[in-house]
Design an enzyme around this catalytic site. Structure first.
Site, PDB file in Angstrom:
ATOM      1  CB  ALA A 240      -6.853   7.160  22.060  1.00  0.00           C
TER       2      ALA A 240
ATOM      3  CG  ASN B  28      -4.209   5.848   2.892  1.00  0.00           C
ATOM      4  OD1 ASN B  28      -5.057   5.549   2.069  1.00  0.00           O
ATOM      5  ND2 ASN B  28      -3.410   4.948   3.447  1.00  0.00           N
TER       6      ASN B  28
ATOM      7  CB  SER C  79      -6.653   1.626  13.403  1.00  0.00           C
ATOM      8  OG  SER C  79      -6.064   2.906  13.309  1.00  0.00           O
TER       9      SER C  79
ATOM     10  CG  ASP D 111      -2.096  -0.981   1.043  1.00  0.00           C
ATOM     11  OD1 ASP D 111      -2.259  -1.515  -0.075  1.00  0.00           O
ATOM     12  OD2 ASP D 111      -2.830  -1.200   2.017  1.00  0.00           O
TER      13      ASP D 111
END
Length: 288
Positions: free
Chosen positions: A201, A136, A182, A67
């Site tokens: 987070a 991305n 993620s 990638d």
């Protein structure tokens, strides 16, 4: 087609794939270009050029790697005419279209015009006086020891939401399966034109991500209580920002194009490569 450019992974063995491309090109009188300091280690017959020349002169760019190599190839093809064919070497890449054994068939399909091109969105910003571009994501990330990312997201010049988190990720649909995923962001088809803002987070009252239009002007503003943050562009640190700094982000549709051969859909690739599973409460097909 007059010329094709090769973009190689810096470490993985790409000799078999390179030979397949050279054989295909030699039978058709197609000029093969390669970035000079990449092809020298293979001692192959490609013509050595600069990265900028490869993007400008190629009618097709072939990415041999994973990638990361594919993203680099897309940046080289940014704003140029050449679509990018991703060939996966080794580990299971998400963005690549074919594996090495399928490469001869893919090149024949391109010869026969049996392929489509899929436009891909980029996101641009200016950092320390220079333009940065991601296919991305662009993320502002906590530097260990320097405090959390305390960031206000402004849309169209107006305050929208603020986060206190380890990072704030602004992703394209292409990047929805990377850092944003993620961090808890949604999987988004690359055919959707949108920017995804996802806190990683989070420890603020509002912890949900948001989806913004590509026509929105998006600004990340570091609030006074924020620590110094690294700016990551497609996973690579491009610089740093401090409290009081602002990062203006602009979506740019159709910045690059990738080759699709119709072998799989985005959703099939996402399900397989992200190892998505159904709820245990849902019976498998054929069970009652």
């Amino acid at each position: 087609m007059h010329s094709a450019g090769l973009v190689l992974h810096p470490r993985r063995d790409s000799a078999a794939a390179v030979q397949a491309v050279l054989g295909w090109a030699g039978n058709r009188g197609i000029e093969i270009l390669g970035i000079a300091d990449e092809i020298v280690r293979l001692d192959c017959a490609a013509i050595g050029v600069t990265a900028e020349e490869l993007g400008r002169r190629s009618d097709l760019v072939v990415s041999l790697g994973g990638d990361g190599t594919m993203l680099r190839a897309m940046r080289l093809a940014d704003g140029q005419r050449a679509p990018v064919l991703g060939v996966n070497l080794g580990k299971l890449g998400f963005l690549a279209e074919v594996d090495v054994p399928d490469l001869p068939g893919a090149l024949s399909a391109i010869d026969d015009h049996q392929f489509t091109v899929e436009p891909r969105l980029a996101v641009d910003a200016v950092l320390e006086g220079r333009k940065i571009t991601a296919f991305n994501d662009i993320a502002v990330v906590r530097v260990p020891g320097d405090g959390s990312a305390v960031v206000a997201v402004r849309v169209g010049g107006q305050p929208f939401v603020s986060y206190s988190a380890d990072a704030v990720v602004v992703a394209t649909p292409t990047g929805s399966t990377a850092y944003s995923f993620s961090a808890g962001g949604p999987i988004t088809s690359p055919s959707v034109e949108a920017l995804l803002v996802t806190p990683a987070a989070p420890h603020s009252a509002y912890s949900r991500g948001v989806v913004l239009s590509v026509r929105d002007e998006v600004t990340l503003e570091l609030l006074p209580t924020s620590g110094r943050l690294a700016v990551e562009v497609d996973g690579q640190v491009a610089g740093y920002v401090s409290p009081g700094d602002r990062l203006d982000l602009r979506a740019r549709p159709s910045a690059a194009r990738v080759v699709r051969l119709g072998m799989t859909t985005f959703y099939q690739r996402a399900r397989r490569k992200l190892r998505l599973t159904d709820s245990a409460e849902i019976p498998a097909d054929g069970e009652h």
